[in-house]
Scaffold this active site. Structure first.
Site, PDB file in Angstrom:
ATOM      1  N   TRP A  10       0.817  -1.224   0.000  1.00 32.40           N
ATOM      2  CA  TRP A  10       0.000   0.000   0.000  1.00 32.40           C
ATOM      3  C   TRP A  10       0.844   1.265   0.000  1.00 32.40           C
ATOM      4  O   TRP A  10       0.302   2.371  -0.161  1.00 32.40           O
ATOM      5  CB  TRP A  10      -0.946   0.008   1.208  1.00 32.40           C
ATOM      6  CG  TRP A  10      -1.992  -1.062   1.198  1.00 32.40           C
ATOM      7  CD1 TRP A  10      -2.149  -2.078   0.284  1.00 32.40           C
ATOM      8  CD2 TRP A  10      -3.046  -1.234   2.147  1.00 32.40           C
ATOM      9  NE1 TRP A  10      -3.219  -2.862   0.623  1.00 32.40           N
ATOM     10  CE2 TRP A  10      -3.793  -2.370   1.765  1.00 32.40           C
ATOM     11  CE3 TRP A  10      -3.427  -0.540   3.303  1.00 32.40           C
ATOM     12  CZ2 TRP A  10      -4.905  -2.819   2.481  1.00 32.40           C
ATOM     13  CZ3 TRP A  10      -4.520  -0.981   4.027  1.00 32.40           C
ATOM     14  CH2 TRP A  10      -5.261  -2.110   3.610  1.00 32.40           C
ATOM     15  N   GLU A  98      12.174   2.082  -3.424  1.00 27.29           N
ATOM     16  CA  GLU A  98      11.915   3.425  -2.874  1.00 27.29           C
ATOM     17  C   GLU A  98      12.715   3.637  -1.585  1.00 27.29           C
ATOM     18  O   GLU A  98      13.150   4.753  -1.301  1.00 27.29           O
ATOM     19  CB  GLU A  98      10.403   3.619  -2.665  1.00 27.29           C
ATOM     20  CG  GLU A  98       9.692   3.763  -4.013  1.00 27.29           C
ATOM     21  CD  GLU A  98       8.255   3.267  -4.059  1.00 27.29           C
ATOM     22  OE1 GLU A  98       7.647   3.060  -3.006  1.00 27.29           O
ATOM     23  OE2 GLU A  98       7.751   3.069  -5.193  1.00 27.29           O
ATOM     24  N   GLY A 174       5.097   2.012 -10.766  1.00 28.44           N
ATOM     25  CA  GLY A 174       4.231   3.184 -10.760  1.00 28.44           C
ATOM     26  C   GLY A 174       4.242   3.955 -12.076  1.00 28.44           C
ATOM     27  O   GLY A 174       3.724   5.066 -12.147  1.00 28.44           O
ATOM     28  N   GLY A 234       1.513  -2.623  -6.243  1.00 30.98           N
ATOM     29  CA  GLY A 234       1.420  -1.302  -5.624  1.00 30.98           C
ATOM     30  C   GLY A 234       0.068  -0.673  -5.907  1.00 30.98           C
ATOM     31  O   GLY A 234      -0.934  -0.965  -5.251  1.00 30.98           O
ATOM     32  N   GLY A 235       0.020   0.179  -6.926  1.00 28.01           N
ATOM     33  CA  GLY A 235      -1.192   0.941  -7.246  1.00 28.01           C
ATOM     34  C   GLY A 235      -2.466   0.105  -7.298  1.00 28.01           C
ATOM     35  O   GLY A 235      -3.489   0.492  -6.713  1.00 28.01           O
TER      36      GLY A 235
HETATM   37  P1  PGA Z   1       3.219  -0.507  -8.757  1.00 31.21           P
HETATM   38  O1  PGA Z   1       4.225  -0.717  -7.508  1.00 31.21           O
HETATM   39  O2  PGA Z   1       2.414  -1.787  -8.864  1.00 31.21           O
HETATM   40  O3  PGA Z   1       2.398   0.670  -8.387  1.00 31.21           O
HETATM   41  O4  PGA Z   1       4.084  -0.298  -9.962  1.00 31.21           O
HETATM   42  C1  PGA Z   1       4.809  -1.947  -7.229  1.00 31.21           C
HETATM   43  C2  PGA Z   1       5.737  -1.826  -6.035  1.00 31.21           C
HETATM   44  O5  PGA Z   1       6.479  -0.842  -5.952  1.00 31.21           O
HETATM   45  O6  PGA Z   1       5.750  -2.709  -5.147  1.00 31.21           O
END
Ligand code: PGA
Length: 250
Positions: A10, A98, A174, A234-235
């Site tokens: 998340w 990140e 992302g 992620g998203g």
């Molecule tokens: P995303 O992120 O699906 O939004 O590309 C994946 C992640 O960073 O775990």
């Protein structure tokens, strides 16, 4: 047989109330997902306890997004592995790009984190992946191999057995730009080979997830690859229906 896993990262999204709602929505549909697929959700630290309550009895795993490289004490702002266990976590994401990019996490720091997490019985979801420059320079195999070796080769076989690996090409996170199934499969096969070089047959049991703009429209093709055992999402994990649709894509 290795486990199939769909894990929702998340990131820094949702308030506590919104997170509990999202967890409830995932929980409400989790029985549609075959028992062979494990669902995991990784909300922010502040949400772990109430989200844990919301998913109780569903079989959904609870994960943190990070943990400290120290056991306890005067480390303001950090959250320790045993705190995560006491909050109900079975997993923690470690080494997300990140964290590496914005918070200076090095392989040396990740060695400490992976060791502490496994020592407390947490399964690390250990992330690796090359950035765009490295991909364009044709260095992706080398970069990912080094990330795996520098951190996971320091573990005992017993602790390695707890690890889930996530391959997340930084250029796909992302961005809406997914690795093709072929690009992902060849790196996943490489990662499994690197694990096998040190840990032998155990490599066949290690779950390797793909992450980076994975969504309902591309999950099926990715998950059909022999070395892709699921996704770190992620998203699309912020919408319960998309997250469940991905989990139904095996
Ligand atoms: P995303 O992120 O699906 O939004 O590309 C994946 C992640 O960073 O775990």
């Amino acid at each position: 047989m290795r486990k199939k896993i769909v894990a929702g990262n998340w990131k820094m999204n949702t308030t506590v109330a919104e997170g509990v709602e999202l967890a409830k929505a995932v929980a409400a549909r989790s029985s549609e997902v075959p028992a062979s697929v494990k669902l995991i959700i990784a909300p922010p630290f502040t949400h772990l306890v109430p989200v844990g309550e919301a998913i109780k009895g569903t079989g959904i795993g609870l994960s943190a997004q990070n943990c400290a490289d120290k056991e306890k004490g005067a480390y303001t702002g950090e959250v320790a592995a045993d705190m995560l266990v006491s909050a109900g976590c079975g997993y923690t994401i470690l080494g997300h790009s990140e964290r590496r990019q914005y918070y200076g996490e090095t392989d040396a720091k990740l060695v400490e984190k992976v060791k502490i997490a496994t020592a407390h019985g947490l399964s690390p979801i250990f992330c690796v992946g090359e950035n765009l420059d490295e991909r364009e320079a044709g260095r992706h195999f080398e970069v990912v191999t080094e990330q795996v070796k520098n951190v996971l080769y320091t573990l005992s076989a017993e602790d390695m057995a707890k690890v889930i690996i996530a391959y997340e090409p930084v250029w796909a996170i992302g961005t809406g730009k997914t690795a093709t199934a072929e690009q992902a499969q060849e790196i996943h096969a490489c990662i499994r080979k690197v694990v096998a070089d040190k840990f032998g047959d155990l490599a066949g049991e290690i779950t390797i997830l793909y992450g980076g703009s994975c969504k309902p429209s591309n999950a099926k093709e990715l998950f059909a690859c022999p070395d892709i055992d699921g996704g770190l999402i992620g998203g699309a994990a912020l919408k319960a229906d998309d997250f469940i649709a991905i989990a139904l894509s095996f």
